[in-house]
Design an enzyme around this catalytic site. Structure first.
Site: not given
Ligand code: IPM
Ligand code: MN
Length: 357
Positions: A141, A190, A223, A247, A251
């Site tokens: 990032y 990884k 993975d 990240d 999710d």
């Molecule tokens: C999160 C979001 C952010 C990230 C984006 C909006 C930059 O997806 O907080 O997980 O990737 O960190």
């Molecule tokens: Mn995110």
């Protein structure tokens, strides 16, 4: 206690959910005898529109001078132009970096009341309780990136780069958390392919051996972790990993409890204010419709009180109220399955009323 909590509503559903969180903070102040000052500042797309900058100087200064920051969400299709000078997300990445918030804590546990809201089978997810600790201010990032001409057009690159110190400090946060939980720490990388992962593995193993020999420690490739998360999520206690893997995995993990609408997160550094936010995004498709689930933001308020102000009783009270409201059967649309649902403000009303007792 007198405290300043900066509110950054942001874009999309951000303002709707943050205004419910503000009501909850008002009630906490009233019930526990605190005074919270809660100035609002701009971040993200609306800040680009108003100030030409997704993180205006005034916002950053206010955050630096506060005890804690509560953020709604940033982003939306109107700011998605790939040729735009800047993007809403830049504001979020910059505030994390500027405030030194290197550890992102994302607790993911299933609520018994909502087991049927998850797309996954009840027998698999029941009893899941994982704390993800995602590195937040390094890696791909923030590494060097760019574009250059290429015979086929262009080529573009990003760099995943980590130092020993960056790895140590976030693994230490995760290990300390594991000690207070079930004593288990999983590091995800990884290392079969990436050099930066091989450094993570070495540094992390050395740190655990010397400072946390009492923990049950293991490493899992990212993975494989993607698979284990939906096949045997109960096996994990604390999971620590680098920024991009964290990240994606968080999710994925958000589907275990059924909805993104219930997951708070805390971003903390070694000192100074922390940043607290729901893990879901700005949901532009439902913005302004008063249907978004405010509970993740309200649970982020609980984390804020716990981590930035040491107000454990206040945080416990909020978490308890959320669980009671869910037990009572109240559901926003995202967790209602096919049943009846209430609006954002009705959910806020219920939390406030229960909290007032
Ligand atoms: C999160 C979001 C952010 C990230 C984006 C909006 C930059 O997806 O907080 O997980 O990737 O960190
Ligand atoms: Mn995110």
């Amino acid at each position: 206690m007198d405290a300043t909590i900066v509110l950054l509503p942001g874009d999309g559903i951000g303002p709707e959910i943050v205004s419910q969180a503000r009501r909850v903070l008002d009630v906490v102040a009233q019930r526990f005898g605190h005074t919270f000052e809660m100035p609002e500042h701009a971040i993200g797309g609306n800040a680009i529109d108003a100030f030409g900058d997704p993180l205006p100087e005034a916002t950053l200064t206010a955050c630096r001078n506060s005890q804690a920051v509560l953020l709604g969400a940033v982003g939306g299709p109107q700011w998605d132009d790939p040729n735009a000078k800047t993007r809403p997300e830049v504001g979020l990445l910059r505030i994390r970096k500027e405030l030194g918030l290197f550890a992102n804590l994302r607790p993911t546990k299933t609520w018994d009341e909502l087991l049927d809201a998850s797309p996954l089978k009840r027998e698999i997810i029941e009893g899941t309780d994982i704390l993800f600790v995602r590195e937040l201010t390094g890696g791909i990032y923030f590494g060097e990136s760019g574009r250059r001409p290429h015979p086929s057009g262009e080529e573009a690159w990003n760099t995943m780069i980590y130092s020993t110190g960056e790895i140590e400090r976030v693994v230490r946060v995760a290990a300390q958390a594991a000690r207070k939980r079930r004593g288990k720490l999983t590091m995800v990388d990884k290392a079969n392919v990436l050099e930066s992962s091989r450094l993570w593995r070495q540094v992390s193993e050395r740190l655990i051996k010397t400072e946390f020999p009492d923990l049950a420690y293991n490493v899992v490739l990212v993975d494989a972790m993607a698979m284990h998360l939906i096949s045997k999520p109960r096996e994990f206690d604390v999971v620590v990993t680098e920024n991009l893997f964290g990240d994606i995995l968080t999710d994925e993990a958000s589907m275990l409890p059924g909805s993104l609408g219930l997951l708070p997160s805390a971003s903390i550094g070694s000192s100074g204010p922390g940043l607290f936010e729901p893990i879901h995004g700005s949901a532009p498709d439902i913005a302004g419709k008063n249907v978004a689930n405010p509970l993740a933001t309200i649970l982020a308020v609980a984390m804020l009180l716990r981590y930035s102000m040491s107000m454990n009783a206040e945080a416990d009270a909020i978490e308890d109220v959320v669980s009671r409201v869910l037990k009572s059967g109240l559901r926003t649309k995202d967790i209602a399955c096919s049943g009846a649902s209430v609006s954002t403000t009705q959910m806020g009303d219920a939390v406030v009323k229960t909290l007032l007792g």
